[in-house]
Design a protein around this motif. Sequence first.
Motif, mmCIF file in Angstrom:
data_model
loop_
_atom_site.group_PDB
_atom_site.id
_atom_site.type_symbol
_atom_site.label_atom_id
_atom_site.label_comp_id
_atom_site.label_asym_id
_atom_site.label_seq_id
_atom_site.Cartn_x
_atom_site.Cartn_y
_atom_site.Cartn_z
ATOM 1 N N ALA A 129 0.832 -1.209 0.000
ATOM 2 C CA ALA A 129 0.000 0.000 0.000
ATOM 3 C C ALA A 129 0.864 1.255 0.000
ATOM 4 C CB ALA A 129 -0.928 -0.008 1.218
ATOM 5 N N LEU A 130 1.914 1.268 0.802
ATOM 6 C CA LEU A 130 2.814 2.430 0.838
ATOM 7 C C LEU A 130 3.513 2.618 -0.497
ATOM 8 C CD1 LEU A 130 4.343 1.916 4.382
ATOM 9 C CD2 LEU A 130 2.875 3.824 3.664
ATOM 10 N N CYS A 131 3.993 1.533 -1.073
ATOM 11 C CA CYS A 131 4.658 1.597 -2.379
ATOM 12 C C CYS A 131 3.718 2.231 -3.393
ATOM 13 C CB CYS A 131 5.079 0.203 -2.832
ATOM 14 S SG CYS A 131 5.696 0.114 -4.530
ATOM 15 N N HIS A 132 2.498 1.759 -3.433
ATOM 16 C CA HIS A 132 1.559 2.305 -4.412
ATOM 17 C C HIS A 132 1.258 3.780 -4.141
ATOM 18 C CE1 HIS A 132 -1.344 2.599 -7.493
ATOM 19 N NE2 HIS A 132 -2.149 3.186 -6.631
ATOM 20 N N ALA A 133 1.031 4.117 -2.897
ATOM 21 C CA ALA A 133 0.724 5.508 -2.550
ATOM 22 C C ALA A 133 1.889 6.417 -2.940
ATOM 23 C CB ALA A 133 0.428 5.630 -1.059
ATOM 24 N N TRP A 134 3.099 5.988 -2.689
ATOM 25 C CA TRP A 134 4.269 6.814 -2.982
ATOM 26 C C TRP A 134 4.543 6.891 -4.467
ATOM 27 C CZ3 TRP A 134 8.032 4.605 1.229
ATOM 28 C CH2 TRP A 134 7.601 5.047 2.492
ATOM 29 N N ARG A 135 4.417 5.785 -5.158
ATOM 30 C CA ARG A 135 4.712 5.794 -6.593
ATOM 31 C C ARG A 135 3.636 6.531 -7.362
ATOM 32 N NH1 ARG A 135 6.593 1.117 -9.751
ATOM 33 N NH2 ARG A 135 7.530 2.843 -10.796
ATOM 34 N N GLY A 136 2.418 6.531 -6.850
ATOM 35 C CA GLY A 136 1.335 7.169 -7.571
ATOM 36 C C GLY A 136 1.027 8.576 -7.116
ATOM 37 N N SER A 137 1.730 9.045 -6.069
ATOM 38 C CA SER A 137 1.400 10.367 -5.544
ATOM 39 C C SER A 137 1.954 11.476 -6.416
ATOM 40 C CB SER A 137 1.935 10.518 -4.112
ATOM 41 O OG SER A 137 3.343 10.461 -4.112
ATOM 42 N N ALA A 138 1.260 12.583 -6.417
ATOM 43 C CA ALA A 138 1.671 13.739 -7.212
ATOM 44 C C ALA A 138 2.749 14.518 -6.474
ATOM 45 C CB ALA A 138 0.464 14.637 -7.457
ATOM 46 N N PRO A 139 3.646 15.185 -7.213
ATOM 47 C CA PRO A 139 4.657 15.995 -6.562
ATOM 48 C C PRO A 139 4.026 17.162 -5.806
ATOM 49 C CG PRO A 139 5.043 15.828 -8.944
ATOM 50 C CD PRO A 139 3.740 15.177 -8.651
ATOM 51 N N THR A 140 4.734 17.626 -4.806
ATOM 52 C CA THR A 140 4.292 18.803 -4.071
ATOM 53 C C THR A 140 4.240 19.983 -5.022
ATOM 54 O OG1 THR A 140 5.396 17.925 -2.131
ATOM 55 C CG2 THR A 140 4.823 20.243 -2.065
ATOM 56 N N ALA A 141 3.249 20.837 -4.883
ATOM 57 C CA ALA A 141 3.088 21.978 -5.780
ATOM 58 C C ALA A 141 4.376 22.793 -5.845
ATOM 59 C CB ALA A 141 1.935 22.850 -5.304
ATOM 60 N N GLY A 142 4.841 23.034 -7.047
ATOM 61 C CA GLY A 142 6.030 23.837 -7.256
ATOM 62 C C GLY A 142 7.339 23.089 -7.116
ATOM 63 N N ALA A 143 7.315 21.860 -6.617
ATOM 64 C CA ALA A 143 8.558 21.104 -6.437
ATOM 65 C C ALA A 143 8.790 20.213 -7.642
ATOM 66 C CB ALA A 143 8.477 20.242 -5.173
ATOM 67 N N PRO A 144 10.037 20.091 -8.106
ATOM 68 C CA PRO A 144 10.320 19.181 -9.206
ATOM 69 C C PRO A 144 10.003 17.749 -8.775
ATOM 70 C CG PRO A 144 12.210 20.599 -8.732
ATOM 71 C CD PRO A 144 11.203 20.815 -7.656
ATOM 72 N N ALA A 145 9.473 16.966 -9.697
ATOM 73 C CA ALA A 145 9.069 15.587 -9.382
ATOM 74 C C ALA A 145 10.212 14.780 -8.784
ATOM 75 C CB ALA A 145 8.528 14.897 -10.628
ATOM 76 N N HIS A 146 11.450 14.959 -9.297
ATOM 77 C CA HIS A 146 12.558 14.146 -8.803
ATOM 78 C C HIS A 146 12.891 14.440 -7.349
ATOM 79 C CE1 HIS A 146 14.734 17.804 -9.971
ATOM 80 N NE2 HIS A 146 15.640 17.425 -9.095
ATOM 81 N N ARG A 147 12.474 15.578 -6.809
ATOM 82 C CA ARG A 147 12.772 15.913 -5.419
ATOM 83 C C ARG A 147 11.747 15.318 -4.457
ATOM 84 N NH1 ARG A 147 14.937 21.790 -6.063
ATOM 85 N NH2 ARG A 147 16.989 21.272 -6.833
ATOM 86 N N THR A 148 10.602 14.894 -4.945
ATOM 87 C CA THR A 148 9.577 14.333 -4.068
ATOM 88 C C THR A 148 9.680 12.819 -3.982
ATOM 89 O OG1 THR A 148 7.932 14.160 -5.815
ATOM 90 C CG2 THR A 148 7.972 16.223 -4.548
ATOM 91 N N LEU A 149 10.558 12.224 -4.758
ATOM 92 C CA LEU A 149 10.733 10.778 -4.742
ATOM 93 C C LEU A 149 11.850 10.392 -3.781
ATOM 94 C CD1 LEU A 149 10.603 10.066 -8.577
ATOM 95 C CD2 LEU A 149 8.748 9.867 -6.927
ATOM 96 N N THR A 150 11.723 9.211 -3.184
ATOM 97 C CA THR A 150 12.810 8.694 -2.368
ATOM 98 C C THR A 150 13.938 8.268 -3.301
ATOM 99 O OG1 THR A 150 12.049 6.407 -2.459
ATOM 100 C CG2 THR A 150 11.142 7.792 -0.684
#
Length: 164
Positions: A129-150
Amino acid sequence: MPDRSATLVHVGVVRSDADAPIEARLAVIAAGIRAVIRDHSPHVVAVERVFAQSNRHSVMGTAQASGVALLAAAEAGLAAATHTPSEVKAAITGYGSADKRQVQTMVARVLRLDELPKPADAADALALALCHAWRGSAPTAGAPAHRTLTPAQRAWRQAERVRR
């Protein structure tokens, strides 16, 4: 969630009698999944993606249970997603070959649990469930996508790009 935080809502493990016929065991699993969907109204169902293993008996059981979960999701009009065990382990621990204890430890840490989730199947479900939530979650507004990923998620995404 964008900040990779999570809160435990529910976890459970559906058990069936190992000596029961397969159709009865699958019916028990289906009833358990339908009850959770009814009681908790999820937005998506995440299921372990079956992959080739040397133990055919194990892969068949996993495939059958996964099929039941996917069917229950479809019956409820829910989206369904599948993730491989190594994908889940990489998302949760940063290492795709992590052992069960490492997965349990990281799940407990992420969810701020006082004890490791037990049985191990419950920890596996929470990790999925955590994997799916994290992989499918949208980036924080204004933040580059690569910075919101582990780091593990960035590595996984890069490996997927190379594979294509």
